[in-house]
Write a protein that holds these residues in place. Structure first.
Motif, PDB file in Angstrom:
ATOM      1  N   SER A   1       0.803  -1.225   0.000  1.00 54.77           N
ATOM      2  CA  SER A   1       0.000   0.000   0.000  1.00 54.77           C
ATOM      3  C   SER A   1       0.838   1.277   0.000  1.00 54.77           C
ATOM      4  N   VAL A   2       1.915   1.269  -0.768  1.00 54.85           N
ATOM      5  CA  VAL A   2       2.676   2.501  -0.957  1.00 54.85           C
ATOM      6  C   VAL A   2       1.860   3.425  -1.862  1.00 54.85           C
ATOM      7  N   LYS A   3       1.735   4.683  -1.435  1.00 57.67           N
ATOM      8  CA  LYS A   3       0.892   5.655  -2.141  1.00 57.67           C
ATOM      9  C   LYS A   3       1.635   7.000  -2.183  1.00 57.67           C
ATOM     10  N   PRO A   4       1.142   7.933  -3.028  1.00 58.49           N
ATOM     11  CA  PRO A   4       1.779   9.260  -3.044  1.00 58.49           C
ATOM     12  C   PRO A   4       1.827   9.906  -1.652  1.00 58.49           C
ATOM     13  N   ASP A   5       0.821   9.625  -0.816  1.00 60.70           N
ATOM     14  CA  ASP A   5       0.813  10.330   0.478  1.00 60.70           C
ATOM     15  C   ASP A   5       1.612   9.642   1.581  1.00 60.70           C
ATOM     16  N   ASN A   6       2.183   8.469   1.325  1.00 58.60           N
ATOM     17  CA  ASN A   6       3.045   7.896   2.371  1.00 58.60           C
ATOM     18  C   ASN A   6       4.485   7.649   1.909  1.00 58.60           C
ATOM     19  N   ILE A   7       4.742   7.838   0.619  1.00 60.35           N
ATOM     20  CA  ILE A   7       6.088   7.510   0.110  1.00 60.35           C
ATOM     21  C   ILE A   7       7.172   8.374   0.754  1.00 60.35           C
ATOM     22  N   ASP A   8       6.899   9.656   0.964  1.00 57.95           N
ATOM     23  CA  ASP A   8       7.967  10.533   1.476  1.00 57.95           C
ATOM     24  C   ASP A   8       8.415  10.111   2.875  1.00 57.95           C
ATOM     25  N   SER A   9       7.430   9.785   3.729  1.00 61.44           N
ATOM     26  CA  SER A   9       7.823   9.425   5.096  1.00 61.44           C
ATOM     27  C   SER A   9       8.484   8.046   5.130  1.00 61.44           C
ATOM     28  N   LEU A  10       8.086   7.158   4.222  1.00 58.85           N
ATOM     29  CA  LEU A  10       8.764   5.849   4.170  1.00 58.85           C
ATOM     30  C   LEU A  10      10.209   6.036   3.712  1.00 58.85           C
ATOM     31  N   MET A  11      10.394   6.807   2.633  1.00 58.89           N
ATOM     32  CA  MET A  11      11.740   6.980   2.076  1.00 58.89           C
ATOM     33  C   MET A  11      12.664   7.788   2.991  1.00 58.89           C
TER      34      MET A  11
ATOM     35  N   VAL B   1       5.766  -1.157  -5.652  1.00 56.09           N
ATOM     36  CA  VAL B   1       4.443  -0.531  -5.658  1.00 56.09           C
ATOM     37  C   VAL B   1       3.492  -1.339  -6.527  1.00 56.09           C
ATOM     38  N   GLY B   2       2.378  -1.769  -5.958  1.00 58.17           N
ATOM     39  CA  GLY B   2       1.385  -2.499  -6.738  1.00 58.17           C
ATOM     40  C   GLY B   2       0.343  -1.550  -7.288  1.00 58.17           C
ATOM     41  N   GLY B   3      -0.807  -1.486  -6.621  1.00 60.64           N
ATOM     42  CA  GLY B   3      -1.957  -0.713  -7.090  1.00 60.64           C
ATOM     43  C   GLY B   3      -1.629   0.689  -7.580  1.00 60.64           C
ATOM     44  N   ALA B   4      -0.828   1.414  -6.817  1.00 60.91           N
ATOM     45  CA  ALA B   4      -0.554   2.819  -7.164  1.00 60.91           C
ATOM     46  C   ALA B   4       0.378   2.958  -8.365  1.00 60.91           C
ATOM     47  N   SER B   5       0.923   1.838  -8.875  1.00 62.04           N
ATOM     48  CA  SER B   5       1.779   1.948 -10.071  1.00 62.04           C
ATOM     49  C   SER B   5       0.958   1.854 -11.350  1.00 62.04           C
ATOM     50  N   LEU B   6      -0.349   1.597 -11.211  1.00 58.58           N
ATOM     51  CA  LEU B   6      -1.203   1.451 -12.392  1.00 58.58           C
ATOM     52  C   LEU B   6      -1.724   2.786 -12.894  1.00 58.58           C
ATOM     53  N   ASN B   7      -1.512   3.807 -12.092  1.00 61.71           N
ATOM     54  CA  ASN B   7      -1.978   5.149 -12.450  1.00 61.71           C
ATOM     55  C   ASN B   7      -0.765   6.056 -12.681  1.00 61.71           C
ATOM     56  N   ILE B   8      -0.767   6.766 -13.805  1.00 60.92           N
ATOM     57  CA  ILE B   8       0.423   7.551 -14.164  1.00 60.92           C
ATOM     58  C   ILE B   8       0.773   8.574 -13.091  1.00 60.92           C
ATOM     59  N   ASP B   9      -0.225   9.380 -12.693  1.00 60.21           N
ATOM     60  CA  ASP B   9       0.077  10.461 -11.758  1.00 60.21           C
ATOM     61  C   ASP B   9       0.610   9.928 -10.442  1.00 60.21           C
ATOM     62  N   SER B  10      -0.025   8.867  -9.930  1.00 59.73           N
ATOM     63  CA  SER B  10       0.433   8.397  -8.622  1.00 59.73           C
ATOM     64  C   SER B  10       1.806   7.740  -8.731  1.00 59.73           C
ATOM     65  N   PHE B  11       2.066   7.013  -9.818  1.00 57.69           N
ATOM     66  CA  PHE B  11       3.392   6.388  -9.927  1.00 57.69           C
ATOM     67  C   PHE B  11       4.481   7.456 -10.102  1.00 57.69           C
TER      68      PHE B  11
END
Ligand code: PGA
Length: 247
Positions: A210-220, A230-240
């Motif tokens: 469940s990596v998403k645009p709104d949690n990637i910064d704090s994870l990284m 990234v699974g689900g969120a890699s299917l959408n251009i903007d979010s990936f």
């Protein structure tokens, strides 16, 4: 320093006919991201097409699985040599969906890791505990066992590791950055025991679930998290694109 590595695992999504336009847009939008590795892992039938669309770009291509035999009468399977031959450079190995639904064992995963490495394909070795195991407080034992059994005889410098707690995959429940960091550190410390400090410090460990645009910064931002699968969120251009451009 470990170079960040962000991979999009499409799983069984996107028709080949939908793929070229999507990848061409990604190539354009990410053409200036040179300080990180960017990978796309489409289904087998789209691999050649994606390799072609990524030619000359900063995006690399990988498969989602391989078979551990070199060649022969294994109906329905795909070999590491075949993937290498069409220009794939990576493969996911031991994803929890393969472990759970296709009954892959640590022993099979170990054979796959060795096969991939032997042909020069970089494996992304996935591991992680299930929800019941975390509730019982045995997540470290589970991960340690997956790690030691999976890596038997494998050169650590030739692989990438992905820690993916099963309860976080596709559920929207991400591990907190602190929980994820704790497990990444545990994995790195375990690798130090199994191999040595230098190798343990240099191997890249991605977080997945469940990596998403709104949690990637704090994870990284965590010291031992070197990337994301990234699974689900890699299917959408903007979010990936946003995930690849983590801050
Ligand atoms: P998710 O999948 O991002 O949809 O949770 C991650 C994975 O399974 O690699």
């Amino acid at each position: 320093m470990r170079r960040p590595i962000i991979a999009g695992n499409w799983k069984m999504n996107k028709l080949p006919s939908e793929t070229r336009g999507f990848v061409e847009s990604l190539v354009k939008l990410l053409s200036d991201a040179h300080d990180r590795d960017i990978l796309l892992m489409p289904p087998f039938v789209s691999l050649s097409l994606v390799v072609d669309a990524c030619q000359g770009s900063n995006i690399k291509v990988g498969a989602q699985n391989i078979y551990f035999e070199k060649e022969g009468a294994w109906t329905g399977e795909v070999s590491a040599d075949m993937l290498k031959n069409i220009g794939a450079e990576y493969s996911i190995i031991g994803h929890s969906e393969r472990r759970q639904y296709f009954k892959e064992t640590d022993e099979m995963i170990n054979k796959k890791l060795k096969r991939a490495v032997s042909v020069g394909l970089t494996p992304i070795f996935c591991l992680g505990e299930r929800e019941v195991e975390r509730k019982k407080g045995i997540e470290r034992d589970v991960v340690y066992q997956q790690l030691t059994r999976g890596l038997l005889g494998v050169e650590l410098e030739k692989i990438v590791i992905a820690y993916e707690p099963v309860w976080a995959i596709g559920t929207g429940k991400t591990a907190t950055p602190q929980d994820a960091e704790e497990m990444h550190l545990f994995i790195r410390e375990s690798l130090q025991k199994i191999y040595n400090k230098e190798l343990a410090e240099s191997v890249r460990i991605q977080y997945g679930g469940s990596v998403k645009p709104d949690n990637i910064d704090s994870l990284m931002a965590q010291p031992d998290i070197d990337g994301a699968l990234v699974g689900g969120a890699s299917l959408n251009i903007d979010s990936f694109v946003r995930i690849v451009r983590f801050k």
